[in-house]
Write a protein that holds these residues in place. Structure first.
Motif, mmCIF file in Angstrom:
data_model
loop_
_atom_site.group_PDB
_atom_site.id
_atom_site.type_symbol
_atom_site.label_atom_id
_atom_site.label_comp_id
_atom_site.label_asym_id
_atom_site.label_seq_id
_atom_site.Cartn_x
_atom_site.Cartn_y
_atom_site.Cartn_z
ATOM 1 N N PRO A 141 0.725 -1.144 0.150
ATOM 2 C CA PRO A 141 -0.119 -0.008 -0.030
ATOM 3 C C PRO A 141 0.832 1.249 0.167
ATOM 4 O O PRO A 141 1.788 1.402 0.617
ATOM 5 N N ALA A 142 0.430 2.367 -0.537
ATOM 6 C CA ALA A 142 1.047 3.545 -0.787
ATOM 7 C C ALA A 142 1.426 4.320 0.553
ATOM 8 O O ALA A 142 2.557 5.060 0.296
ATOM 9 N N LEU A 143 0.831 4.033 1.457
ATOM 10 C CA LEU A 143 1.334 4.778 2.803
ATOM 11 C C LEU A 143 2.685 4.334 3.182
ATOM 12 O O LEU A 143 3.269 4.951 3.932
ATOM 13 N N PHE A 144 3.294 3.197 2.834
ATOM 14 C CA PHE A 144 4.373 2.780 3.298
ATOM 15 C C PHE A 144 5.743 3.324 2.584
ATOM 16 O O PHE A 144 6.881 3.280 3.057
ATOM 17 N N HIS A 145 5.350 4.301 1.560
ATOM 18 C CA HIS A 145 6.657 4.645 0.814
ATOM 19 C C HIS A 145 6.202 6.132 0.177
ATOM 20 O O HIS A 145 5.233 6.460 -0.264
ATOM 21 N N GLU A 146 7.156 6.662 -0.160
ATOM 22 C CA GLU A 146 6.923 7.997 -0.959
ATOM 23 C C GLU A 146 8.418 7.820 -1.968
ATOM 24 O O GLU A 146 9.374 7.508 -1.784
ATOM 25 N N ASN A 147 8.161 8.469 -3.230
ATOM 26 C CA ASN A 147 9.242 8.506 -4.348
ATOM 27 C C ASN A 147 10.206 9.332 -3.664
ATOM 28 O O ASN A 147 10.044 10.590 -3.111
ATOM 29 N N ALA A 148 11.354 9.095 -3.902
ATOM 30 C CA ALA A 148 12.575 9.896 -3.383
ATOM 31 C C ALA A 148 13.832 9.745 -4.357
ATOM 32 O O ALA A 148 14.362 8.650 -4.345
#
Length: 501
Positions: A23-30
């Motif tokens: 699920p997207a809440l576990f990561h952010e593009n960096a």
């Protein structure tokens, strides 16, 4: 649908990314922030080979650019992982990778999926007011200590490379900047589970748990109660890990839940250190004023941290809260059992006993108590004990006796020790060799690490190469570098270490 974990990377520098499918809440593009004048300081060629990387490519222009954050590997989108954490017992609901970027994953030559991460790669969505960078000193400390732990046989993240950035960072005075390329079986932490659980995202917690089971604990996938089995499995690995820390005199220094690997590896080497003189209450971390993470507190804190992990899984254990709590508590019993088995077994092995009989743990504990009272160097005390065991009497006791402020204190204990050794049939050579295989001659002593950092800051990498040569093979003698085994002189002692952020 095929499992994302069945994918493999085949090109020399190719990576895959399965964590992103959570699920997207576990990561952010960096995206790593490019550096001005990157220079490869050290490449761990043996580790590169184990992972299946082409060392030649890593030392070429594209490889160095990748390790410095100036080039992104093909077919992946780097990310920063989200996690929470109990820091010194207090929950911080949002932490995340503030200065680390996960490039992707690689299936190594043994079939194990490994994360490839750049630590110090610049600002991420979780950097808050930080600059996202790392100074040379902490990068080299983590490189040295993590490779020492690997040499000691303690589960750990590894250092693939150290790269200078050609820029200074402010900590609080200007220091040379650097990037560590870190390898881990994964960077999932207790805090990763806390991040979703504290937001009430039970489905995300379950997705993460399923991912962890598939990636790290496939043997429990078909268990009748897989999430309870997951608590037991993580507890068992963590208990064994912390026992191993104690057996080599290691102090993590900042055992917050965001620094506890769900895979049972030593993670995040900040204000860590190995003890010189044995003292169970030893604290090195400059920020641990209350001694929460002292050497002898690590087993207790390990269970506390795992309890926070188990809390995250309560909704997956049972609909009834009381039943879920009961199951979690029973599952956490695996921690104490694993710790005691590994620690007690390790202690009796360190004093040369092939089997553990009634009274043997007490005998080993009595030695530790005497070592504390007599200010004995922890590492050399056990190393020299191996020589003392190579005789039926006190013929070879000279070196170990000399470590005690009052040598007769050792004599009293040694009498009982030899009486116990006499009940075993193992020969002198076999016993000495077995003891030397678990009692290292070399650890990365604080003063030596600092000397390496000072030299590297001035452009001299030879001390780094020398120290790594001995701590990566810590059970060998290395006669030409024997001075690296010596405790610090009074004016060389370092009693405080720092996290580097």
């Amino acid at each position: 649908m095929a499992s994302p974990l069945s994918e493999t990377a085949t090109e020399p520098l190719a990576l895959t990314e399965t964590f992103r499918q959570l699920p997207a809440l576990f990561h952010e593009n960096a995206t790593p922030t490019p550096t001005k004048r990157p220079q490869l300081l050290r490449l761990n060629r043996a580790l590169a080979d184990d992972i299946g990387f082409d060392a030649g490519a890593l030392t070429g222009p594209d490889g160095i650019a990748t390790l410095a954050g100036n080039r992104t590997p093909a077919d992946v989108t780097p990310l920063a992982m989200a996690y929470a954490g109990h820091q010194f017992g207090n929950l911080v609901p949002t932490l995340g990778d503030g200065r680390a970027v996960l490039l992707g994953e690689r299936v190594d030559t043994a079939g194990v999926r490994r994360d490839i991460q750049l630590k110090g790669a610049g600002i991420t969505p979780f950097s808050r007011t930080g600059d996202g960078r790392a100074a040379l000193g902490p990068v080299l400390r983590e490189y040295i200590v993590s490779e020492a732990m690997a040499g000691l046989g303690v589960p750990t993240t590894r250092a693939l490379a150290a790269t200078s950035t050609g820029e200074n960072v402010l900590r609080p005075t200007p220091e040379p900047g650097a990037i560590l390329t870190r390898v881990a079986t994964s960077h999932i932490r207790v805090g990763t589970f806390e991040y979703a659980a504290k937001r009430g995202e039970t489905e995300a917690v379950q997705a993460l748990a399923d991912y962890v089971i598939e990636r790290h604990y496939p043997e429990i996938a078909d268990a009748e109660a897989p999430y309870r089995a997951l608590i037991e499995a993580v507890a068992e690995r963590t208990g064994t890990l912390i026992a191993n820390w104690l057996l080599v005199g290691f102090i993590h220094g900042v055992m917050n839940t965001d620094n506890v690997s769900i895979a049972g590896e030593t993670l995040d080497y900040g204000p860590c250190a190995f003890m010189d003189t044995y003292d169970p209450a030893t604290v090195y971390s400059s920020i641990d004023s209350g001694g929460r993470y002292a050497y002898n507190q690590q087993p207790r804190v390990g269970l506390w941290n795992l309890s926070r992990f188990a809390e995250c899984l309560l909704p997956l254990l049972a609909d009834d809260q009381d039943e879920a709590v009961s199951q979690a508590k029973e599952a956490l019993d695996a921690y104490g059992n694993a710790f005691e088995t590994a620690y007690h077994g390790g202690l009796v092995t360190k004093i040369g006993l092939a089997e553990c009989h009634e009274g043997d743990v007490e005998l080993a504990s009595n030695l530790l108590q005497t070592m504390a009272e007599q200010s004995v160097d922890f590492t050399l005390g056990f190393r020299y004990l191996a020589d003392a065991a190579h005789a039926v009497d006190s013929t070879n006791d000279t070196n170990v006796r000399a470590l005690f402020a009052d040598p007769t204190a050792f004599d009293g204990w040694a009498t009982r020790w030899r009486e116990r050794l006499a009940t075993e049939t193992r020969g002198f050579n076999a016993r000495r060799n077995a003891m030397r295989a678990v009692n290292p001659a070399f650890i990365p002593r604080n003063h030596r690490v600092q000397q390496v950092i000072d030299a590297a800051t001035n452009g001299d990498l030879e001390p780094l190469n020398e120290l790594l040569a001995v701590v990566s093979q810590p059970f060998d003698d290395h006669p030409n570098r024997a001075h690296y085994a010596e405790p610090p002189a009074e004016n060389e002692k370092i009693t405080r270490t720092f996290c580097g952020t």
